[in-house]
Design an enzyme around this catalytic site. Structure first.
Site, short mmCIF file in Angstrom:
data_model
loop_
_atom_site.label_atom_id
_atom_site.label_comp_id
_atom_site.label_asym_id
_atom_site.label_seq_id
_atom_site.Cartn_x
_atom_site.Cartn_y
_atom_site.Cartn_z
N TYR A 142 0.92 -1.36 -0.13
CA TYR A 142 -0.03 0.02 -0.15
C TYR A 142 0.97 1.31 -0.06
O TYR A 142 0.41 2.13 -0.49
CB TYR A 142 -0.82 -0.02 1.26
CG TYR A 142 -2.20 -0.80 0.89
CD1 TYR A 142 -2.37 -1.98 0.57
CD2 TYR A 142 -3.36 0.10 1.21
CE1 TYR A 142 -3.44 -2.55 0.51
CE2 TYR A 142 -4.67 -0.70 1.15
CZ TYR A 142 -4.67 -1.89 0.76
OH TYR A 142 -6.02 -2.55 0.50
N LYS A 192 3.42 -15.13 1.94
CA LYS A 192 3.70 -16.01 0.66
C LYS A 192 5.20 -16.13 0.83
O LYS A 192 5.89 -15.78 -0.08
CB LYS A 192 3.39 -15.47 -0.61
CG LYS A 192 1.73 -15.46 -0.72
CD LYS A 192 1.09 -16.92 -1.29
CE LYS A 192 1.39 -16.95 -2.73
NZ LYS A 192 1.11 -18.34 -3.00
N ASP A 225 -2.64 -18.06 0.49
CA ASP A 225 -3.70 -18.41 -0.50
C ASP A 225 -4.22 -19.87 0.24
O ASP A 225 -5.56 -20.17 0.31
CB ASP A 225 -3.12 -19.01 -1.68
CG ASP A 225 -1.96 -19.83 -1.61
OD1 ASP A 225 -1.28 -20.02 -0.60
OD2 ASP A 225 -1.40 -20.45 -2.67
N ASP A 249 -6.21 -7.27 3.80
CA ASP A 249 -7.50 -6.77 2.97
C ASP A 249 -8.58 -7.72 2.53
O ASP A 249 -9.52 -7.73 2.90
CB ASP A 249 -6.87 -5.63 1.95
CG ASP A 249 -8.15 -4.97 1.40
OD1 ASP A 249 -9.06 -4.39 2.02
OD2 ASP A 249 -8.03 -4.66 0.06
#
Ligand code: IPM
Ligand code: MG
Length: 368
Positions: A142, A192, A225, A249
């Site tokens: 962000y 990740k 994920d 988010d």
């Protein structure tokens, strides 16, 4: 001693309508629990742009830095879609988060018994669900540099940068471990690390903080994920989830919808302690400005009211009063009151935004 101070920023769309119901609750605490707040109100988002040509005026920013807590409604609307990126309503919110350094965003996903049927998942998967997502809020993709849209050769390239320092990871990890100690003592960290170096560092630092300071808390890791998949498969396996800004988010919207309605969920964004010991804090519903239903009295004020309950708990050390307010919300839901977003049962007519607020006040009265 002076009263604790609150800055109210209703914002755009349904923001002002739901905030009007929160005002009733704040007034109730002043009148019935001898807890008066000094309340001031100001503009943020599209309405601030309309008035001042900027989504957050410097004076408003300065006020936000001084008060004990900020309560925000929602920002945004289709009429602002074509504005220059830096003038968009969302930039006002992002500036508040960044300049107040609100690095820990707490997003509870709780399923109210009365609403378990509203989930898109089977009732036994969601009934009694109580997960807390701790999302890093002031760094990551962000805010990372370089960012922008550039010319490269004969085409354009859009760039954002995922960047985390070790101290940014450590402080939000501490926040998650502290939260877990007050709950069921389990943290699952999501990143990740299989494809991103920032994820590798994230995992390492979370492990280091755990080992050095919080080895009593159970810590697990998941790729984000797989975490999304597990959240839909069996969400009750989680207690506290800690994750970065962008994954947080996504995962928090997913977790929110498991509970049946986005119109129900509050959030707290906390920073470092101020001189008076209270954390810098901003409270806001997870839902957006819902321009399609704005001004019609259809919006559900519960998320915003529960955000004030979080303020009572995290800014003002009034856990018992926060419990009272949450209980009042549960009572009106158990009594069958539903705003339009919660309909689905035949023969039930929706109540308006203000009727819902009034019913919660009545339940508060009855709690005395
Ligand atoms: C949220 C929202 C914001 C975000 C937007 C409005 C900037 O989606 O609070 O989850 O992306 O953080
Ligand atoms: Mg979001």
């Amino acid at each position: 001693m002076s009263n604790p101070s609150l800055l109210i920023l209703p914002g755009d769309g349904i923001g002002p309508e739901v905030m009007a119901e929160v005002r009733k609750v704040i007034d109730w605490y002043g009148a019935k629990r001898d807890m008066a707040f000094d309340v001031s109100e100001d503009l943020v988002g599209g309405c601030a742009y309309d008035a001042h040509g900027t989504p957050l005026h410097d004076d408003t920013m300065a006020k936000a830095q001084e008060v004990d807590a900020v309560l925000l409604g929602a920002v945004g609307g289709p009429q602002y879609d074509d504005l220059d990126f830096n003038l968009k309503p969302e930039r006002g919110l992002l500036r508040l988060r960044k300049e107040m350094d609100l690095f820990a965003n707490l997003r509870p996903a709780q399923c109210f018994d009365a609403l378990a049927d509203f989930s898109s998942l089977k009732k036994d998967v969601v009934a009694g669900l109580d997960v807390m997502i701790v999302r890093e809020l002031t760094s990551g993709v962000y805010f990372g540099e370089p960012r922008g849209i550039f010319e490269e050769g004969n085409e354009r390239v859009g760039i954002n940068t995922q960047r985390y320092t070790e101290s940014e990871i450590a402080r939000v990890a501490r926040n998650a471990f502290e939260m877990a100690r007050r709950r069921n003592n389990r943290v699952c960290s999501m990143e990740k690390a299989n494809v991103m170096e920032s994820g590798v560092l994230w995992r390492r630092v979370v492990e280091e903080v755990h080992k050095a300071e919080y080895s009593d808390v159970e810590l697990t890791h998941m790729y984000a994920d797989a975490g999304a998949m597990q959240l839909t498969r069996w969400p009750k396996q989680f207690d506290v989830i800690v994750t970065d800004n962008l994954f947080g988010d996504l995962l928090s919207d997913l977790a929110a919808m498991l509970t049946g309605s986005l119109g129900m969920l509050p959030s707290a964004s906390l920073g470092a302690p101020m001189e008076n010991g209270r954390p810098k804090a901003l409270y806001e519903p997870v839902h957006g400005s819902a321009p399609d239903i704005a001004g019609q009295g259809k919006a559900n004020p519960i998320a915003c009211i529960l955000s004030f309950a979080m303020a009572l708990r995290y800014s003002f050390d009034q856990g018992t009063e926060a419990d009272r307010l949450e209980k009042a919300v549960e009572t009106v839901l158990a009594d069958g009151l539903r705003t339009a977003d919660l309909l689905g049962q035949e023969g039930v007519a929706p109540v308006s935004t203000s009727q819902m607020g009034d019913a919660i006040i009545a339940a508060l009265d009855a709690s005395l």
